[in-house]
Enzyme design. Sequence first.
Site, PDB file in Angstrom:
ATOM      1  N   LYS A  83       0.854  -1.183   0.000  1.00 25.82           N
ATOM      2  CA  LYS A  83       0.000   0.000   0.000  1.00 25.82           C
ATOM      3  C   LYS A  83       0.895   1.239   0.000  1.00 25.82           C
ATOM      4  CE  LYS A  83      -4.422   1.345   2.015  1.00 25.82           C
ATOM      5  NZ  LYS A  83      -5.407   1.094   3.082  1.00 25.82           N
ATOM      6  N   GLU A 140     -18.916  -5.964  10.685  1.00 23.71           N
ATOM      7  CA  GLU A 140     -19.849  -5.205  11.518  1.00 23.71           C
ATOM      8  C   GLU A 140     -20.884  -6.089  12.202  1.00 23.71           C
ATOM      9  OE1 GLU A 140     -18.012  -2.448   8.596  1.00 23.71           O
ATOM     10  OE2 GLU A 140     -18.974  -4.416   8.418  1.00 23.71           O
ATOM     11  N   ARG A 153     -24.774  -2.729   7.782  1.00 22.82           N
ATOM     12  CA  ARG A 153     -24.394  -4.114   7.518  1.00 22.82           C
ATOM     13  C   ARG A 153     -24.757  -5.033   8.679  1.00 22.82           C
ATOM     14  NH1 ARG A 153     -19.809  -4.404   3.828  1.00 22.82           N
ATOM     15  NH2 ARG A 153     -18.659  -5.712   5.284  1.00 22.82           N
TER      16      ARG A 153
END
Length: 634
Positions: A283, A371, A399
Amino acid sequence: MAELLPTIKSPEDLKGFNAAQLDQLAAEIREVLCNLVATRTAHFASNLGVVELCIALHRTFDFTQDRLIWDTGHQVYPHKLVTGRYDQFNTMRTKGGLMGYPNPHESEYDLFMTGHAGASVSTVMGLASGDFLNGNADRHSVAVIGDGAFPSGMVFEALNNAKVLNGNLLIILNDNKMSICPRVGGVADYFDRLRMNPFYTGFKNEVVKALNMVPVFGDPTERFLAQLKEGVKAGLHGGMLFEELGINYIGPIDGHNIQLLRKYLEMVKTQKGPTLLHVVTEKGHGYDPAAEDPVYYHTPPVLRKSEDSCEAPESSGGSKAYTNYARDAIAEVMRKNQSVTVMTAAMCQGTKMEPLRDEFGDRFFDTGICESHTVAFAAGQAKAGLRPIVNIYSTFLQRSFDQVFQEVALQDLPVVFTMDRAGITAADGPTHHGMYDIGYMRLFPNMVVMAPGDADELTEMINFAVSIDHPSAIRYPKTNAENISRDRQPIEMGKAEVLKQGSDGAIICYGAQLPEAKKAVELLAKDGINVTLVNARFAKPIDSETILPILKEAPFVVTVEEGALMTGFGSALLEAANEAGVDASHVKRLGIPDIFVQHGDRAEILAELHLDSLGMAKVCRELAAAHDQISSQH
C-alpha cells in the site's frame, strides 16, 4: 519520452505496449495520482498499491466481455485512468465529476458501485453463474479483494458456496498487510504464514526465476512449475484452507511485477473451477511517505506539490470535528467507568480512536471489517455486565441491521451505538452518505435514538447513553463542530430543548444543523418573522409534550434533519401528531428526499437540500407568505 497515459482511450490500447512501456505507464499513473492529491483529498495509498495489478488485468482480460469488480472500490483510480477517463480525471470527487468509486453511469467497465467491502466474491459468482446459464460460459469473472476486506463474513459465505459454481471465477487476493488501518485477526495471521514461510519463500524465488524464462502465454513448462510449487506449498501447510473449500489456490506472487502478473493471469485463465490468486502488494507503493505510513496516506489532506515530490502539509489546527468530541467523551467515560468498552470495525483511524487503543488496550477492540460480528460481540459483552460502545460509521452500521435487532434491541441490552459520518459525507458520495440510521434505528422497540445539536451536547449524550439500561444510538456528521451559547438544559430521556419562542412559525431541528437553524431564525427576525426554535435531541422517544403544543399553535412548522425523510425524524413527528389527533398539514419537512445523493462539496449539497441557514430561511419565508395570504382571504 512521449507520455503514454494521455493516449489511452480504452484498455485495448494497452495491447500494443511492450514491457518497458507498461512500466512507464505505471510511473505515469502514479504521477497523476500525486497531482490529484495536491489539489484535493482523495484515496491515495490504496490506489498506489494496485497500479501494476490494474495494468496487468486490463492487458490480460477483455473487460468489455469479461467481468471485473473491485472490492473495495476506493482503489479504482488506476482502473479509471486506463478505461478512457484520463481527460476527466481532474474532476475526481467534485460535484458532477468522476466518482471516487466505480460508477456504472461513467463507464461500461464499472459494473457495480462498490463502496462497502466484502460483496465482490458473491457478486462475481452471480455474474459467472448468470453468464453460464445464458450460454456465455467462456466469459471470465474477476473479483479483486483486499486482505483487510477478506475476513468479512459475506466473503466466507461466498467461498463456502463457490465449489458448486458453474462458470469461470477468479478471486484475486490483494494482500498488502493492511485494511485502512493495520488488519487484525486470525485470517491476517494465516496470510502472513503463507507469505512469510522461509522455506516456501526461497522455493518461490526459484520458481519465479524459472517462470521468467518461459513466454508470457502459458506452456506446459510453466504449468508444471506452478503445479510443483503448489504441491510443495500444500505439503508445508497441510490441509489448505482454500483447497479444502474446492478453490484452486495459487501464490503468493509479487503484485508489482507486471510481466510476472501477466504470466500468472494467463495461466489462471486456463484453470477449471474457482481459483484464488494471492498477490502481494505494498500500500502506497512508489511514494515512500505513503508506503511508510499508509494509514495517514489512505485519504490524506491536500498535499503540497513541489517539482519532484508531494509533501504532507503541516497541521493547521482549527476547529475540532464531531469525531474528536466523540472520541474524547468516550475516553472520559472509560476512565470513570471500568465496565465501559469500545469497539470499531477497522475504522480506528477514521474514528480517531488510536489514543483509546493505546490507553485502554484490554477494553478496546478492533474487529476488522465485520460489523455483524461487532454488534453481536457487543451484545455478549453487555449480557456479561459490560457497557460496550460500538463506534461505527453510519453507512457501515447498516451491515449489522439484523444483529442490532436480534442480539441488542430484542434483548434490551445497554449497547451504545455512536454513528460517525451520519448525514452528508461529501466527496465519498452515495455509498458513504449516512442517510438511513434515523429510520432504521427508531424502528426497534427499546432503542433510544438521539442526535446532538452541537459539540458539547454530543459529550453530554454519550455520558447519558452509558448511564441508561437500554440500547441507544447517537448520530453525528463528518464536519467541524460548533457550539451554541445558551443556558443549557440537561439531557433527559425524550426531552427536547426550546431555544427561542416565536409566534409566526417554528423550526424543529434534529441534529447538528442546529447552528444553521439558529442562523436562519436570526435572518427571519430581521424580516420581522419571529419563529420558535426547538432542538429536538430525540427521535425516539419523541417529546410530544413539548412539540405537539407547538404544532397546534404555530402557523407553520419546518422540521430539519440531515437524513432520509422517509422514516426519519419528520416522519416520527407526523406519526406522533396523527396518534394525538393534531393537524400536521402545515408541517414542511426538510431532509434528504427519496434519491441517492451524489458526491460533491458538503456545503454545496446541504444548500441544494435547503439544509443551510439560507435555505431554511427561504422555506420559512415562503410558508409565512402563504399563511398570510390564506389569512387575508379569510
